[in-house]
Every structure is written in C-alpha cells, then in structure tokens.
Design a protein around this motif. Structure first.
Motif, PDB file in Angstrom:
ATOM      1  N   PRO A   6     -42.232  50.360 -37.574  1.00 23.70           N
ATOM      2  CA  PRO A   6     -41.066  50.111 -38.427  1.00 23.70           C
ATOM      3  C   PRO A   6     -40.829  48.626 -38.630  1.00 23.70           C
ATOM      4  O   PRO A   6     -40.928  47.844 -37.684  1.00 23.70           O
ATOM      5  CB  PRO A   6     -39.920  50.736 -37.621  1.00 23.70           C
ATOM      6  N   PRO A   7     -40.550  48.203 -39.864  1.00 17.76           N
ATOM      7  CA  PRO A   7     -40.244  46.794 -40.099  1.00 17.76           C
ATOM      8  C   PRO A   7     -38.903  46.444 -39.492  1.00 17.76           C
ATOM      9  O   PRO A   7     -38.011  47.277 -39.400  1.00 17.76           O
ATOM     10  CB  PRO A   7     -40.212  46.694 -41.628  1.00 17.76           C
ATOM     11  N   VAL A   8     -38.768  45.191 -39.090  1.00 18.65           N
ATOM     12  CA  VAL A   8     -37.519  44.725 -38.512  1.00 18.65           C
ATOM     13  C   VAL A   8     -37.105  43.445 -39.196  1.00 18.65           C
ATOM     14  O   VAL A   8     -37.912  42.763 -39.822  1.00 18.65           O
ATOM     15  CB  VAL A   8     -37.640  44.491 -36.982  1.00 18.65           C
ATOM     16  N   THR A   9     -35.843  43.110 -39.075  1.00 22.19           N
ATOM     17  CA  THR A   9     -35.329  41.871 -39.640  1.00 22.19           C
ATOM     18  C   THR A   9     -35.553  40.732 -38.675  1.00 22.19           C
ATOM     19  O   THR A   9     -35.323  40.869 -37.467  1.00 22.19           O
ATOM     20  CB  THR A   9     -33.835  42.007 -39.935  1.00 22.19           C
ATOM     21  N   THR A  10     -36.041  39.596 -39.196  1.00 21.82           N
ATOM     22  CA  THR A  10     -36.300  38.414 -38.378  1.00 21.82           C
ATOM     23  C   THR A  10     -35.204  37.392 -38.601  1.00 21.82           C
ATOM     24  O   THR A  10     -34.829  37.127 -39.733  1.00 21.82           O
ATOM     25  CB  THR A  10     -37.651  37.798 -38.765  1.00 21.82           C
ATOM     26  N   GLU A  11     -34.710  36.809 -37.528  1.00 14.96           N
ATOM     27  CA  GLU A  11     -33.712  35.757 -37.619  1.00 14.96           C
ATOM     28  C   GLU A  11     -34.169  34.561 -36.819  1.00 14.96           C
ATOM     29  O   GLU A  11     -34.793  34.715 -35.767  1.00 14.96           O
ATOM     30  CB  GLU A  11     -32.356  36.242 -37.088  1.00 14.96           C
ATOM     31  N   ALA A  12     -33.881  33.389 -37.305  1.00 17.25           N
ATOM     32  CA  ALA A  12     -34.268  32.173 -36.603  1.00 17.25           C
ATOM     33  C   ALA A  12     -33.452  32.032 -35.323  1.00 17.25           C
ATOM     34  O   ALA A  12     -32.259  32.355 -35.280  1.00 17.25           O
ATOM     35  CB  ALA A  12     -34.037  30.953 -37.494  1.00 17.25           C
ATOM     36  N   ALA A  13     -34.100  31.591 -34.267  1.00 14.69           N
ATOM     37  CA  ALA A  13     -33.411  31.337 -33.015  1.00 14.69           C
ATOM     38  C   ALA A  13     -32.586  30.068 -33.147  1.00 14.69           C
ATOM     39  O   ALA A  13     -32.886  29.209 -33.965  1.00 14.69           O
ATOM     40  CB  ALA A  13     -34.431  31.174 -31.881  1.00 14.69           C
ATOM     41  N   PRO A  14     -31.528  29.942 -32.349  1.00 14.67           N
ATOM     42  CA  PRO A  14     -30.696  28.735 -32.439  1.00 14.67           C
ATOM     43  C   PRO A  14     -31.374  27.554 -31.777  1.00 14.67           C
ATOM     44  O   PRO A  14     -30.869  26.986 -30.817  1.00 14.67           O
ATOM     45  CB  PRO A  14     -29.423  29.164 -31.699  1.00 14.67           C
ATOM     46  N   SER A  15     -32.555  27.206 -32.257  1.00 14.12           N
ATOM     47  CA  SER A  15     -33.322  26.092 -31.701  1.00 14.12           C
ATOM     48  C   SER A  15     -34.116  25.474 -32.834  1.00 14.12           C
ATOM     49  O   SER A  15     -34.081  25.940 -33.965  1.00 14.12           O
ATOM     50  CB  SER A  15     -34.253  26.577 -30.586  1.00 14.12           C
ATOM     51  N   GLU A  16     -34.855  24.425 -32.528  1.00 14.28           N
ATOM     52  CA  GLU A  16     -35.626  23.756 -33.555  1.00 14.28           C
ATOM     53  C   GLU A  16     -36.756  24.645 -34.068  1.00 14.28           C
ATOM     54  O   GLU A  16     -37.135  24.553 -35.217  1.00 14.28           O
ATOM     55  CB  GLU A  16     -36.185  22.448 -32.999  1.00 14.28           C
ATOM     56  N   GLN A  17     -37.323  25.472 -33.223  1.00 16.03           N
ATOM     57  CA  GLN A  17     -38.461  26.302 -33.594  1.00 16.03           C
ATOM     58  C   GLN A  17     -37.991  27.704 -33.953  1.00 16.03           C
ATOM     59  O   GLN A  17     -37.386  28.393 -33.131  1.00 16.03           O
ATOM     60  CB  GLN A  17     -39.455  26.379 -32.430  1.00 16.03           C
ATOM     61  N   PRO A  18     -38.219  28.170 -35.183  1.00 18.70           N
ATOM     62  CA  PRO A  18     -37.820  29.530 -35.539  1.00 18.70           C
ATOM     63  C   PRO A  18     -38.647  30.565 -34.786  1.00 18.70           C
ATOM     64  O   PRO A  18     -39.739  30.276 -34.278  1.00 18.70           O
ATOM     65  CB  PRO A  18     -38.071  29.590 -37.039  1.00 18.70           C
ATOM     66  N   VAL A  19     -38.124  31.769 -34.730  1.00 14.94           N
ATOM     67  CA  VAL A  19     -38.750  32.860 -33.986  1.00 14.94           C
ATOM     68  C   VAL A  19     -39.020  34.020 -34.934  1.00 14.94           C
ATOM     69  O   VAL A  19     -38.192  34.331 -35.797  1.00 14.94           O
ATOM     70  CB  VAL A  19     -37.836  33.312 -32.826  1.00 14.94           C
ATOM     71  N   ILE A  20     -40.169  34.645 -34.781  1.00 14.95           N
ATOM     72  CA  ILE A  20     -40.497  35.842 -35.537  1.00 14.95           C
ATOM     73  C   ILE A  20     -40.362  37.040 -34.604  1.00 14.95           C
ATOM     74  O   ILE A  20     -40.714  36.965 -33.425  1.00 14.95           O
ATOM     75  CB  ILE A  20     -41.920  35.759 -36.131  1.00 14.95           C
ATOM     76  N   ARG A  21     -39.827  38.137 -35.115  1.00 11.65           N
ATOM     77  CA  ARG A  21     -39.596  39.339 -34.310  1.00 11.65           C
ATOM     78  C   ARG A  21     -40.243  40.544 -34.980  1.00 11.65           C
ATOM     79  O   ARG A  21     -40.302  40.646 -36.201  1.00 11.65           O
ATOM     80  CB  ARG A  21     -38.094  39.578 -34.133  1.00 11.65           C
ATOM     81  N   TRP A  22     -40.714  41.476 -34.151  1.00  9.46           N
ATOM     82  CA  TRP A  22     -41.284  42.721 -34.649  1.00  9.46           C
ATOM     83  C   TRP A  22     -41.167  43.781 -33.570  1.00  9.46           C
ATOM     84  O   TRP A  22     -40.830  43.489 -32.421  1.00  9.46           O
ATOM     85  CB  TRP A  22     -42.743  42.512 -35.057  1.00  9.46           C
ATOM     86  N   THR A  23     -41.443  45.017 -33.938  1.00 10.97           N
ATOM     87  CA  THR A  23     -41.407  46.133 -32.996  1.00 10.97           C
ATOM     88  C   THR A  23     -42.826  46.594 -32.716  1.00 10.97           C
ATOM     89  O   THR A  23     -43.630  46.785 -33.633  1.00 10.97           O
ATOM     90  CB  THR A  23     -40.581  47.300 -33.560  1.00 10.97           C
ATOM     91  N   GLU A  24     -43.149  46.759 -31.437  1.00 12.89           N
ATOM     92  CA  GLU A  24     -44.496  47.186 -31.035  1.00 12.89           C
ATOM     93  C   GLU A  24     -44.376  48.071 -29.803  1.00 12.89           C
ATOM     94  O   GLU A  24     -43.707  47.703 -28.835  1.00 12.89           O
ATOM     95  CB  GLU A  24     -45.356  45.971 -30.731  1.00 12.89           C
ATOM     96  N   ALA A  25     -45.012  49.246 -29.867  1.00 12.20           N
ATOM     97  CA  ALA A  25     -44.965  50.215 -28.761  1.00 12.20           C
ATOM     98  C   ALA A  25     -43.521  50.545 -28.382  1.00 12.20           C
ATOM     99  O   ALA A  25     -43.181  50.704 -27.203  1.00 12.20           O
ATOM    100  CB  ALA A  25     -45.725  49.688 -27.552  1.00 12.20           C
ATOM    101  N   GLY A  26     -42.678  50.622 -29.403  1.00  8.64           N
ATOM    102  CA  GLY A  26     -41.296  50.991 -29.170  1.00  8.64           C
ATOM    103  C   GLY A  26     -40.425  49.883 -28.611  1.00  8.64           C
ATOM    104  O   GLY A  26     -39.248  50.119 -28.304  1.00  8.64           O
ATOM    105  N   GLU A  27     -40.964  48.671 -28.465  1.00 11.68           N
ATOM    106  CA  GLU A  27     -40.197  47.563 -27.914  1.00 11.68           C
ATOM    107  C   GLU A  27     -40.109  46.425 -28.927  1.00 11.68           C
ATOM    108  O   GLU A  27     -41.030  46.202 -29.703  1.00 11.68           O
ATOM    109  CB  GLU A  27     -40.847  47.036 -26.631  1.00 11.68           C
TER     110      GLU A  27
END
Length: 406
Positions: A6-27
């Motif tokens: 399932p696709p997920v929404t990605t949000e930038a972390a509150p830091s200089e380096q943005p973060v990418i998020r996804w779902t894998e194996a239910g996590e």
C-alpha cells in the motif's frame, strides 16, 4: 507481490535531511531521502522487484508513485531503460503538435518542460543504500567511493538512505569523469593536460571557449608593474585559471561561491602544478581589488536551472551576466580588459537579443575592443534530431574584449 504494497504519505522530518517513508511487511519503514536537485521525497511509495513489468512501472511513475527496488540491481537498470524508451515514444498526435510552428522561445520552454517531466518520471525508480553507501541488492556494484565524493563521508549514525537510480547513475558517471579527467588541448601535451571535474561541477567538455582564452591577446600590465594580475570570476573546475597560468600569467585570483567548485579548482590547479600562481577564494563574483584582466564565462542561457549542476548552463534572469557587467569597471586596473565568454545561443532561442547585450555593455560604462568568435564542435551542434537543432546549428561562441569607457 512486491508492487502491491500500500502506498503511504511521506512527510519531511523536522531536520535538515528529509525522510522517505513506506510500508514493508506490514511495518512502516523510513530512511534518509537524497536528491541533488532538492526534490522532495515522493508522497506515494510502493515496492518493486524483478516481477514488476515495465508497463506497470511506467503507469505508476507517470502517476507520481515511486517504486523502491528490492530485486536484482541490473534488472533495475534494464527497467529504467525501458521506462526511458516509453517516455521517448511520443504518440503521433503529440509529434504533430510539436511539429507545429511556434515562436522559438516557446519551443525552448516546451522542450525544457518536457525534459523536466521526463526526468521527474524516471526519478521515480528508487534504490536503497546502507549507512556505508553499500547497496543491499543482488549484483549491486560497489559505489562507496562515488557516493562519498558526492555526499560526503558515510555516517553510521545517519542510517540507511534512498535515492533515485537515475541520480545514482549520475553519481557513478561523475566519478568516472573525475577519475579519468578531461583532456584540455590548451593545457599542453598529455598526460599533463587533464582537468578532473568533481561531482556537481560542470565538466569543461566544450573546448571552443577554452581555446578562445588560450589564444586571445593578453593585455599589458599597468605602467610601473612587470606582471599581469588576472581575476577568473566563477572558476568552476579552474580550467581557465590553469590556461592563463600556462600562458605565463603569474598572479591569478579565482572565485566561486560553490564549495564543491572551490575544492575542485584547488585540486586541479595543484595537480597541474600551477597552484602557486592561483589563489582560489570564495566570493560572489569579484574578489577585492583590481586586475588588468578579468575573465568570466557565465551561464549562457537566461533560464531557471532545475538542479545545482544546471547552474553552469542556466542563469535565471541573467543575474551573473548582469552582475559581472555591473561590477567590471570598478575591478579593472587602468587600461585593463574584461573578457566575457558567451554563446549567442540565447539570441537564437529568443531569450536575449544582441541589442540587449550591447545596451548592457553601454549602460555599465563598457566598450567593445574586439570580439573573437568560434563555432562549437560538440555533438549537439550537428544533431538534426535535437529539438533545438536549428538554433544550435547557428550558434557561435564569442570572447568579448571589454574596456571601461574613458
């Protein structure tokens, strides 16, 4: 199936380096997001592997869904090639529309937009990296050195990261340019005539502008001085400073704003044995003081760059060109010359007229001593399939010798 995650929404972390998020194996998983052009992390991410078809990947990429690869690395490269073929297979109705006569400036902007959309789509195929820049995929190459050159030393505390495969291929290509170097005829006989561009620093592959600097008549030092002082504004790889040093100019100040360019120039000048003649300083355009020769090769096209490396080609609003012309007279020693190296491609693309350029000279108290022209020899100059072929076929690169109006 990997691409059914399932696709997920990605949000930038509150830091200089943005973060990418996804779902894998239910996590939910996350990693640092790396993008040289500053693109935000994709908002929708699914997994993909060797079972993912090119048609499915193309549809998802066009819809803005990124594919995080979990299969064989070489298969990922083949998939990227398949995506590129689909992107370049323009339907007949679009080819007919593109063939319609439009103002040349509109054609240029349409071409830029199409290239941007193509790059965005191809950038949707993503590759994972471990904290040490190794790639946890089958048959993955060792890219640690190339990534270190581009991203800096690996940081175990930073953890894993993700970048597009297209960006990785650019990084490895830049590493090869840096390793092998670019032979510059104006610097003498091989093997002591190579410039080694760093990642993110434009490679001096267009030899005609270098040859112009190598052959133009040097001005004389001011009265009472025996040596010529020169400024190289926006030095990049340091190639023009090296050419001037090989021509016998003993005092050169090379400037740039980009830390990558400054490090690259210093390394090249040291490797060529002319570092004692060139001082490399960080500055916005000019260093302090005056010189008898001030050289500048600004970006040639007044358009917005889409990535840091494009800043060597595109100068939004002509900022660097106008800044150079505005400040030149104040930095010229008596009877000094400013050498402006500029292509007329912008004129043929309807982005800037010759009259506007000449008016800018006069407005800033400058007169033209002479102009030396050269025809480009790069492959695109004679590529009839290039969308800008007509403009490129008429392109001329010029060295404008400028002096202050007395």
């Amino acid at each position: 199936m990997p691409n059914s995650s399932p696709p997920v929404t990605t949000e930038a972390a509150p830091s200089e380096q943005p973060v990418i998020r996804w779902t894998e194996a239910g996590e939910e998983r996350s990693a640092l997001w790396r993008s040289e052009r500053g693109a935000p992390p994709p908002k929708r991410v699914v997994l993909a592997d060797d079972t993912t078809t090119a048609d499915t990947a193309y549809r998802q990429a066009c819809e803005g869904t990124a594919l995080l690869w979990r299969g064989d690395f070489h298969n990922a490269r083949q998939l990227l090639q398949a995506l590129a073929r689909r992107a370049d297979n323009v339907p007949a109705r679009k080819r007919k529309k593109a063939a319609q006569v439009v103002p040349v400036a509109d054609a240029f902007h349409q071409h830029r937009l199409a290239q941007s959309q193509r790059a965005r789509m191809l950038g949707m195929l993503l590759i994972p990296f471990n904290a040490d820049y190794s790639i946890p995929l089958r048959r993955a190459p060792d890219v640690k050195t190339a990534c270190t050159e581009a991203w800096g030393p690996a940081d175990a505390a930073a953890g894993a990261s993700v970048a597009s495969l297209r960006e990785l291929l650019g990084i490895t290509s830049a590493h090869e340019w840096r390793r092998k170097g670019v032979e510059i005829a104006a610097l003498g006989e091989p093997p002591h005539n190579r410039i080694h561009p760093h990642y993110g620093v434009f490679s001096p592959v267009r030899g005609e502008y270098i040859q112009l600097v190598a052959t133009a008549h040097l001005p004389k030092p001011p009265p009472g001085q025996t040596s010529l002082m020169a400024f190289d504004v926006g030095t990049g790889t340091g190639v023009l400073s090296a050419v001037l040093a090989r021509r016998g100019v003993r005092q050169i100040v090379a400037t740039d704003q980009d830390p990558r360019a400054l490090a690259c120039a210093r390394e090249n000048l040291a490797q060529l044995g002319v570092a004692d003649q060139v001082q490399v300083v960080q500055a916005d355009l000019f260093p302090e003081g005056q010189a008898s020769l001030v050289v500048c090769n600004p970006p040639w096209l007044p358009a917005r760059p889409s990535s840091p490396i494009e800043r060597a080609v595109y100068d939004e609003g002509g900022r660097m060109l106008q800044g150079f012309l505005k400040g030149l007279t104040a930095h010229l020693a008596p009877k000094g010359e400013g050498w402006l190296i500029l292509s007329n491609l912008a004129e043929h693309l309807g982005l800037r007229s010759r009259a506007e350029l000449l008016e800018a000279f006069e407005r800033n108290g400058l007169r033209v001593i002479s102009r030396i022209d050269a025809k480009p020899q790069h492959p695109k100059a004679s590529d009839a399939s290039d969308p800008l072929a007509d403009a490129r076929s008429r392109e001329v690169t010029s060295l404008w010798r400028l002096a202050a109006i007395q």
